[in-house]
Design a protein around this motif. Structure first.
Motif, PDB file in Angstrom:
ATOM      1  N   ALA A  26      12.696  63.876  52.111  1.00  0.00           N
ATOM      2  CA  ALA A  26      14.042  64.133  51.598  1.00  0.00           C
ATOM      3  C   ALA A  26      14.506  62.964  50.736  1.00  0.00           C
ATOM      4  O   ALA A  26      15.064  63.161  49.654  1.00  0.00           O
ATOM      5  CB  ALA A  26      15.013  64.369  52.746  1.00  0.00           C
ATOM      6  N   SER A  27      14.250  61.756  51.211  1.00  0.00           N
ATOM      7  CA  SER A  27      14.694  60.576  50.461  1.00  0.00           C
ATOM      8  C   SER A  27      14.011  60.510  49.113  1.00  0.00           C
ATOM      9  O   SER A  27      14.657  60.294  48.083  1.00  0.00           O
ATOM     10  CB  SER A  27      14.373  59.296  51.235  1.00  0.00           C
ATOM     11  OG  SER A  27      14.928  59.343  52.511  1.00  0.00           O
ATOM     12  N   ILE A  28      12.696  60.712  49.136  1.00  0.00           N
ATOM     13  CA  ILE A  28      11.956  60.644  47.878  1.00  0.00           C
ATOM     14  C   ILE A  28      12.459  61.727  46.923  1.00  0.00           C
ATOM     15  O   ILE A  28      12.676  61.485  45.741  1.00  0.00           O
ATOM     16  CB  ILE A  28      10.440  60.789  48.122  1.00  0.00           C
ATOM     17  CG1 ILE A  28       9.926  59.543  48.847  1.00  0.00           C
ATOM     18  CG2 ILE A  28       9.685  60.978  46.811  1.00  0.00           C
ATOM     19  CD1 ILE A  28       8.469  59.617  49.225  1.00  0.00           C
ATOM     20  N   SER A  29      12.695  62.946  47.462  1.00  0.00           N
ATOM     21  CA  SER A  29      13.141  64.036  46.585  1.00  0.00           C
ATOM     22  C   SER A  29      14.462  63.694  45.934  1.00  0.00           C
ATOM     23  O   SER A  29      14.656  63.938  44.748  1.00  0.00           O
ATOM     24  CB  SER A  29      13.313  65.345  47.353  1.00  0.00           C
ATOM     25  OG  SER A  29      12.316  65.501  48.282  1.00  0.00           O
ATOM     26  N   ILE A  30      15.373  63.147  46.723  1.00  0.00           N
ATOM     27  CA  ILE A  30      16.696  62.912  46.126  1.00  0.00           C
ATOM     28  C   ILE A  30      16.633  61.792  45.103  1.00  0.00           C
ATOM     29  O   ILE A  30      17.318  61.827  44.089  1.00  0.00           O
ATOM     30  CB  ILE A  30      17.773  62.684  47.193  1.00  0.00           C
ATOM     31  CG1 ILE A  30      19.170  62.721  46.559  1.00  0.00           C
ATOM     32  CG2 ILE A  30      17.604  61.396  47.905  1.00  0.00           C
ATOM     33  CD1 ILE A  30      20.087  63.664  47.239  1.00  0.00           C
ATOM     34  N   VAL A  31      15.778  60.805  45.358  1.00  0.00           N
ATOM     35  CA  VAL A  31      15.588  59.766  44.340  1.00  0.00           C
ATOM     36  C   VAL A  31      15.036  60.409  43.072  1.00  0.00           C
ATOM     37  O   VAL A  31      15.538  60.178  41.966  1.00  0.00           O
ATOM     38  CB  VAL A  31      14.625  58.663  44.841  1.00  0.00           C
ATOM     39  CG1 VAL A  31      14.284  57.705  43.714  1.00  0.00           C
ATOM     40  CG2 VAL A  31      15.232  57.897  46.002  1.00  0.00           C
ATOM     41  N   THR A  32      14.023  61.266  43.261  1.00  0.00           N
ATOM     42  CA  THR A  32      13.422  61.933  42.103  1.00  0.00           C
ATOM     43  C   THR A  32      14.453  62.746  41.338  1.00  0.00           C
ATOM     44  O   THR A  32      14.581  62.623  40.122  1.00  0.00           O
ATOM     45  CB  THR A  32      12.289  62.869  42.568  1.00  0.00           C
ATOM     46  OG1 THR A  32      11.399  62.117  43.385  1.00  0.00           O
ATOM     47  CG2 THR A  32      11.534  63.428  41.395  1.00  0.00           C
ATOM     48  N   ILE A  33      15.203  63.564  42.083  1.00  0.00           N
ATOM     49  CA  ILE A  33      16.160  64.442  41.410  1.00  0.00           C
ATOM     50  C   ILE A  33      17.210  63.639  40.654  1.00  0.00           C
ATOM     51  O   ILE A  33      17.497  63.903  39.487  1.00  0.00           O
ATOM     52  CB  ILE A  33      16.837  65.382  42.439  1.00  0.00           C
ATOM     53  CG1 ILE A  33      15.801  66.380  42.965  1.00  0.00           C
ATOM     54  CG2 ILE A  33      18.013  66.112  41.811  1.00  0.00           C
ATOM     55  CD1 ILE A  33      16.265  67.132  44.183  1.00  0.00           C
ATOM     56  N   SER A  34      17.754  62.624  41.304  1.00  0.00           N
ATOM     57  CA  SER A  34      18.817  61.895  40.615  1.00  0.00           C
ATOM     58  C   SER A  34      18.268  61.173  39.391  1.00  0.00           C
ATOM     59  O   SER A  34      18.929  61.110  38.356  1.00  0.00           O
ATOM     60  CB  SER A  34      19.538  60.927  41.554  1.00  0.00           C
ATOM     61  OG  SER A  34      18.627  60.200  42.318  1.00  0.00           O
ATOM     62  N   LEU A  35      17.042  60.665  39.502  1.00  0.00           N
ATOM     63  CA  LEU A  35      16.483  59.963  38.342  1.00  0.00           C
ATOM     64  C   LEU A  35      16.082  60.932  37.235  1.00  0.00           C
ATOM     65  O   LEU A  35      16.190  60.595  36.060  1.00  0.00           O
ATOM     66  CB  LEU A  35      15.302  59.098  38.772  1.00  0.00           C
ATOM     67  CG  LEU A  35      15.683  57.884  39.626  1.00  0.00           C
ATOM     68  CD1 LEU A  35      14.460  57.062  39.975  1.00  0.00           C
ATOM     69  CD2 LEU A  35      16.700  57.017  38.915  1.00  0.00           C
ATOM     70  N   ILE A  36      15.643  62.144  37.605  1.00  0.00           N
ATOM     71  CA  ILE A  36      15.348  63.147  36.563  1.00  0.00           C
ATOM     72  C   ILE A  36      16.625  63.474  35.800  1.00  0.00           C
ATOM     73  O   ILE A  36      16.640  63.532  34.573  1.00  0.00           O
ATOM     74  CB  ILE A  36      14.750  64.439  37.180  1.00  0.00           C
ATOM     75  CG1 ILE A  36      13.300  64.200  37.589  1.00  0.00           C
ATOM     76  CG2 ILE A  36      14.826  65.589  36.186  1.00  0.00           C
ATOM     77  CD1 ILE A  36      12.638  65.391  38.240  1.00  0.00           C
ATOM     78  N   ILE A  37      17.703  63.643  36.553  1.00  0.00           N
ATOM     79  CA  ILE A  37      18.971  63.949  35.886  1.00  0.00           C
ATOM     80  C   ILE A  37      19.367  62.805  34.960  1.00  0.00           C
ATOM     81  O   ILE A  37      19.779  63.025  33.822  1.00  0.00           O
ATOM     82  CB  ILE A  37      20.064  64.243  36.932  1.00  0.00           C
ATOM     83  CG1 ILE A  37      19.767  65.597  37.563  1.00  0.00           C
ATOM     84  CG2 ILE A  37      21.449  64.220  36.292  1.00  0.00           C
ATOM     85  CD1 ILE A  37      20.671  65.961  38.684  1.00  0.00           C
ATOM     86  N   LEU A  38      19.189  61.607  35.450  1.00  0.00           N
ATOM     87  CA  LEU A  38      19.509  60.460  34.596  1.00  0.00           C
ATOM     88  C   LEU A  38      18.654  60.476  33.340  1.00  0.00           C
ATOM     89  O   LEU A  38      19.161  60.324  32.227  1.00  0.00           O
ATOM     90  CB  LEU A  38      19.284  59.146  35.344  1.00  0.00           C
ATOM     91  CG  LEU A  38      19.418  57.917  34.444  1.00  0.00           C
ATOM     92  CD1 LEU A  38      20.866  57.619  34.151  1.00  0.00           C
ATOM     93  CD2 LEU A  38      18.733  56.709  35.028  1.00  0.00           C
ATOM     94  N   GLY A  39      17.347  60.685  33.537  1.00  0.00           N
ATOM     95  CA  GLY A  39      16.433  60.669  32.400  1.00  0.00           C
ATOM     96  C   GLY A  39      16.800  61.731  31.376  1.00  0.00           C
ATOM     97  O   GLY A  39      16.854  61.469  30.178  1.00  0.00           O
TER      98      GLY A  39
END
Lengths: 297, 228
Positions: A26-39
């Motif tokens: 879950a932690s990794i996914s949320i990091v991924t999602i938030s950074l994808i949105i940022l990117g």
């Protein structure tokens, strides 16, 4: 202060990550999602900025003339335009020249123009104003000239684009802020679980004289691993997605130019990795900090 | 080596654990702390390894004022003190040898030194043949031997033992006490909190009796029994 060996840190961190695998995921996914949105928002803003810039530099008035005008009439209109106050430069673009330009901009796909029996493009004048602020008034006056079919200029579009980038930037950063906090919080929770699972070991370590850094290191490593895995996934997704987008747009919408070049993606990826690093370290630090805080000092 | 000057400890919940305690323990001493549960024995020991701070008064250890010590110095203080507990506090997922080497690892000792020191100390407590057993596979007395090995592997100046024989039968307890005796003879100071009056009487060592947070007697080679 002596810090524990990297091998020890890595081993302990991996064991903990596997023990709390769902939370880790879950932690990794949320990091991924938030950074994808940022990117994505970064790339979007960069592109719109780029587009606005391009349009601004081309801020000129195009005056399209009616078809079937005599060359005399065309010249007449031209001198009227030239004599209008506020006009800096006038360029005549004949229909033949316009077709040539279009062919050039279409590149490989120019053959679609070959099927045309006659040139559908009108003759045109391109006018540069002395002052961009006068462009709307000038455009209106040109519209009233006889023999003028249509007048175009990019002013409104540019302003709208700039307003849009502003808005997008704000929305992107707000979203990033919220998701970033969620990511930090989730990592902190994961670390708290693993601290809790090892609380007995930690208390013994403290009694045996382990420094706080020695105790902290594996947990920081754990947060770091989660943050970096998330960031690498996000960077990968953004890179692949953008690459695909550039290809697709290049094929089907050739008149839109996207910001390209490897340095753009490298910069964005670098930023994502740095943020993932920061989120991971920060998340685990707040969890352990509370646990290790020496009482009454 | 250890000085308490008018030490008072009042916990946050208002409980007064120690009240104006002054005492002095010399290097090489073997001191029993006796008294009923809740008298303040554990609090007194926690002051020495800086698990608790005195509310009033000063605690000196090895020439340092412990209350004034900065928190990052605490680990280095604790490396000079070996601790032995009633419940052994071994890590169940580590073997006997790993539990002992853990005490060296956290201090950043070299691998080479650890490989040499761990078998030597296990030999000394008589546990070398069980080095690869897990705590669950050995008896309570054996676990406490491992606990002692872990406490002395860093060559501490002082051993703090809180009810080290509390979970052991009298026969085993006596073996453990012999082990403490031999450690003390090699020069290590020992402070031991205990309820086991028979042990205290047989050892003929200094006895400090605590009740309600106060020292009520302090005798060289004392006996324990009559106050109860």
């Amino acid at each position: 202060m002596r810090i524990s060996t990297p091998v020890y840190c890595l081993r302990e961190a991996l064991v903990s990550l596997l023990r709390n695998s769902w939370l880790t995921l879950a932690s990794i996914s949320i990091v991924t999602i938030s950074l994808i949105i940022l990117g994505c928002s970064l790339l979007l803003v960069m592109n719109i900025d780029y587009l606005a810039q391009q349009l601004e530099s081309k801020l000129e008035i195009s005056i399209f003339l009616e078809q079937d005008l005599e060359s005399e009439e065309v010249r007449n209109i031209g001198s009227k335009i030239k004599s209008t106050t506020g006009v800096a430069e006038v360029k005549f673009v004949s229909k033949e020249k316009a077709l040539e330009e279009m062919k050039k901009s279409l590149g490989d796909r120019a053959e679609i123009l070959d099927s045309l029996e006659e040139n559908p493009l009108p003759d045109a004048y391109r006018v540069k104003a002395e002052d961009a602020n006068h462009v709307p008034a000038l455009a209106r006056s040109f519209e009233e000239l006889e023999g003028v079919e249509m007048v175009r200029y990019g002013k409104g579009v540019v302003e709208k684009l700039l307003a849009l980038t502003h808005w997008l930037r704000a929305a992107g950063f707000t979203l990033l802020g919220v998701l970033g906090l969620a990511a930090v919080f989730l990592i902190a929770t994961t670390i708290r679980m693993s601290v809790f699972a090892r609380r007995r070991e930690i208390s013994i370590m403290k009694l045996l004289g382990a420094t706080n850094w020695y105790i902290r290191a594996p947990f920081l490593m754990e947060g770091l691993i989660m943050g970096l895995i998330g960031a690498v996934l996000a960077a990968g997704a953004v890179n692949l997605g953008y690459f695909a987008l550039v290809n697709k747009v290049g094929q089907s919408l050739p008149f839109i130019t996207l910001v390209t070049g490897e340095d753009v993606l490298v910069r964005v990826s670098g930023l994502l990795l740095a943020l993932g690093f920061f989120i991971g370290i920060f998340g685990s630090f707040i969890s352990i900090h509370r646990f290790l805080a020496d009482k009454k000092t | 080596m250890i000085h308490f000057y008018n030490v008072t400890k009042i916990y946050d919940n208002g409980v007064k654990a120690l009240s104006d305690v002054s005492l002095r323990i010399r290097k090489g001493d073997f001191v029993f702390l006796v008294g009923p549960s809740g008298a303040g024995k554990s609090t007194l020991m926690k002051m020495i390894y800086r698990e608790e701070l005195p509310t009033r008064g000063q605690v000196m250890f090895n020439g340092r004022n412990i209350a004034r010590m900065r928190s990052r110095e605490i680990p280095y203080l604790r490396r000079k003190i070996g601790m032995v507990f009633q419940d052994f506090r071994l890590l169940p997922q580590k073997t006997v040898a790993e539990n002992v080497s853990f005490a060296l690892e956290v201090t950043g000792a070299s691998r080479k030194y650890i490989r040499k020191a761990v078998p030597a100390v296990l030999q000394r407590v008589g546990m070398l043949d069980k080095a690869d057993c897990y705590p669950a596979q050995i008896s309570g007395g054996e676990q406490q031997r491992v606990g002692i090995a872990r406490a002395i592997v860093n060559n501490p100046l002082l051993i703090l033992a809180d009810e080290p024989t509390g979970n052991l039968d009298p026969e085993t307890a006596k073996d453990i006490m012999d082990l403490f005796n031999s450690i003390n003879r090699s020069g290590t100071t020992i402070i031991m909190a205990t309820h086991a009056w028979d042990i205290v009487e047989s050892m003929k060592r200094r006895v400090i009796r605590i009740s309600n947070g106060k020292i009520i007697s302090d005798e060289e080679s004392g006996v324990y029994g009559f106050a109860y």
